[in-house]
Motif scaffolding. Structure first.
Motif, PDB file in Angstrom:
ATOM      1  N   LEU A  16      45.753 -19.866 107.068  1.00 13.79           N
ATOM      2  CA  LEU A  16      45.327 -18.519 107.440  1.00 13.79           C
ATOM      3  C   LEU A  16      44.157 -18.632 108.410  1.00 13.79           C
ATOM      4  O   LEU A  16      43.320 -19.526 108.283  1.00 13.79           O
ATOM      5  N   ARG A  17      44.108 -17.732 109.378  1.00 12.56           N
ATOM      6  CA  ARG A  17      43.044 -17.793 110.382  1.00 12.56           C
ATOM      7  C   ARG A  17      41.733 -17.286 109.804  1.00 12.56           C
ATOM      8  O   ARG A  17      41.725 -16.541 108.817  1.00 12.56           O
ATOM      9  N   PRO A  18      40.613 -17.656 110.424  1.00 13.83           N
ATOM     10  CA  PRO A  18      39.309 -17.177 109.945  1.00 13.83           C
ATOM     11  C   PRO A  18      39.201 -15.657 110.078  1.00 13.83           C
ATOM     12  O   PRO A  18      39.566 -15.088 111.108  1.00 13.83           O
ATOM     13  N   CYS A  19      38.772 -15.002 109.030  1.00  8.73           N
ATOM     14  CA  CYS A  19      38.512 -13.562 109.058  1.00  8.73           C
ATOM     15  C   CYS A  19      37.693 -13.217 107.823  1.00  8.73           C
ATOM     16  O   CYS A  19      37.386 -14.096 107.013  1.00  8.73           O
ATOM     17  N   ASP A  20      37.340 -11.967 107.686  1.00 13.16           N
ATOM     18  CA  ASP A  20      36.593 -11.515 106.518  1.00 13.16           C
ATOM     19  C   ASP A  20      37.573 -11.390 105.350  1.00 13.16           C
ATOM     20  O   ASP A  20      38.289 -10.397 105.223  1.00 13.16           O
ATOM     21  N   MET A  21      37.620 -12.412 104.507  1.00 10.24           N
ATOM     22  CA  MET A  21      38.592 -12.439 103.416  1.00 10.24           C
ATOM     23  C   MET A  21      38.309 -11.363 102.370  1.00 10.24           C
ATOM     24  O   MET A  21      39.228 -10.902 101.686  1.00 10.24           O
ATOM     25  N   HIS A  22      37.060 -10.962 102.264  1.00  5.42           N
ATOM     26  CA  HIS A  22      36.711  -9.897 101.310  1.00  5.42           C
ATOM     27  C   HIS A  22      37.377  -8.585 101.733  1.00  5.42           C
ATOM     28  O   HIS A  22      38.034  -7.910 100.936  1.00  5.42           O
ATOM     29  N   ARG A  23      37.236  -8.248 103.008  1.00 10.96           N
ATOM     30  CA  ARG A  23      37.857  -7.022 103.525  1.00 10.96           C
ATOM     31  C   ARG A  23      39.381  -7.141 103.517  1.00 10.96           C
ATOM     32  O   ARG A  23      40.091  -6.173 103.242  1.00 10.96           O
ATOM     33  N   ALA A  24      39.870  -8.327 103.837  1.00 11.37           N
ATOM     34  CA  ALA A  24      41.322  -8.536 103.852  1.00 11.37           C
ATOM     35  C   ALA A  24      41.906  -8.328 102.453  1.00 11.37           C
ATOM     36  O   ALA A  24      42.980  -7.735 102.295  1.00 11.37           O
ATOM     37  N   ALA A  25      41.209  -8.807 101.438  1.00  8.52           N
ATOM     38  CA  ALA A  25      41.674  -8.651 100.058  1.00  8.52           C
ATOM     39  C   ALA A  25      41.720  -7.177  99.672  1.00  8.52           C
ATOM     40  O   ALA A  25      42.682  -6.720  99.047  1.00  8.52           O
ATOM     41  N   TYR A  26      40.699  -6.426 100.043  1.00  8.92           N
ATOM     42  CA  TYR A  26      40.696  -4.989  99.755  1.00  8.92           C
ATOM     43  C   TYR A  26      41.804  -4.272 100.517  1.00  8.92           C
ATOM     44  O   TYR A  26      42.431  -3.334 100.003  1.00  8.92           O
ATOM     45  N   GLY A  27      42.053  -4.714 101.750  1.00 13.63           N
ATOM     46  CA  GLY A  27      43.127  -4.112 102.534  1.00 13.63           C
ATOM     47  C   GLY A  27      44.489  -4.336 101.900  1.00 13.63           C
ATOM     48  O   GLY A  27      45.311  -3.416 101.813  1.00 13.63           O
ATOM     49  N   LEU A  28      44.723  -5.547 101.434  1.00 14.38           N
ATOM     50  CA  LEU A  28      46.004  -5.861 100.796  1.00 14.38           C
ATOM     51  C   LEU A  28      46.154  -5.076  99.491  1.00 14.38           C
ATOM     52  O   LEU A  28      47.212  -4.506  99.213  1.00 14.38           O
ATOM     53  N   PHE A  29      45.089  -5.031  98.720  1.00 14.32           N
ATOM     54  CA  PHE A  29      45.124  -4.273  97.469  1.00 14.32           C
ATOM     55  C   PHE A  29      45.437  -2.800  97.740  1.00 14.32           C
ATOM     56  O   PHE A  29      46.275  -2.189  97.052  1.00 14.32           O
TER      57      PHE A  29
END
Length: 202
Positions: A156-169
């Motif tokens: 997976l490419r570098p990104c804000d994983m915290h925001r990505a997790a909330y987005g997926l949820f």
């Protein structure tokens, strides 16, 4: 006789929790009353208060016990040796299954946690809302952990994983509550594909 009484204790408690699930899911937290739960459980007020101090404790116990098997499965998957991208899809499947089975109750909880119910306000104190929010943070934290594993393994490419997790949820919950899950398997594959690869042509 004593043995029968001891066997009835967990059954009565479960009877109350089952009735609470129905009443809270149908009416929301604010409009639900302990008296309605008592009537549906076919028990006495004293029996309910032997197990639960008040309506909020009953609601929280219900949330905890409904979510426990899901949390165990989630933790087991996160710690497993499954490859990160496959793990993302498997996580989505677990969330879809859980919210598909418990969506009515969790919709009530989400409204209360945000500070309002269907009538525009919440019975929860700030401290109580924080208690329920902790459950969401823990679950979303599991998604973040899997995404970070994917980043660490360079899939997976570098990104804000915290925001990505909330987005997926948020995407999972929106699809479930929007009634768009015909097949859990196919929905999990679609959500995972769009989340991981996007919708733009390559």
């Amino acid at each position: 006789m004593k043995q029968k009484h001891q066997q009835d204790i967990p059954n009565k408690r479960q009877q109350i929790l089952d009735a609470a699930y129905v009443i809270f899911s149908r009416k929301g937290y604010h409009r639900a009353t302990v008296d309605e739960i008592i009537a549906l459980a076919d028990t006495g007020k004293g029996t309910v208060y032997n197990y639960f101090v008040n309506k909020e404790q009953l609601f929280y116990t219900l949330i905890q016990e409904k979510s426990m098997p899901f949390e165990i499965d989630l933790q087991r998957l996160v710690k497993s040796e499954v490859e990160p991208l496959q793990k993302v899809e498997a996580l989505i499947r677990l969330f879809l299954e859980f919210y598909g089975q418990n969506g009515d109750l969790w919709r009530v909880m989400m409204h209360e946690v945000r500070g309002f119910d269907v009538e525009g306000y919440s019975d929860f104190t700030v401290e109580e809302r924080n208690k329920y929010q902790a459950w969401f943070h823990q679950s979303i934290g599991m998604i973040e952990e899997v995404l970070q594993e994917g980043r660490d393994k360079n899939v997976l490419r570098p990104c804000d994983m915290h925001r990505a997790a909330y987005g997926l949820f948020s995407a999972i919950v929106s699809i479930v509550f929007g009634g768009m899950v015909d097949s859990i398997e196919e929905s999990a594959k679609t959500i995972a594909d769009v989340f991981l690869h996007g919708v733009a042509k390559k």
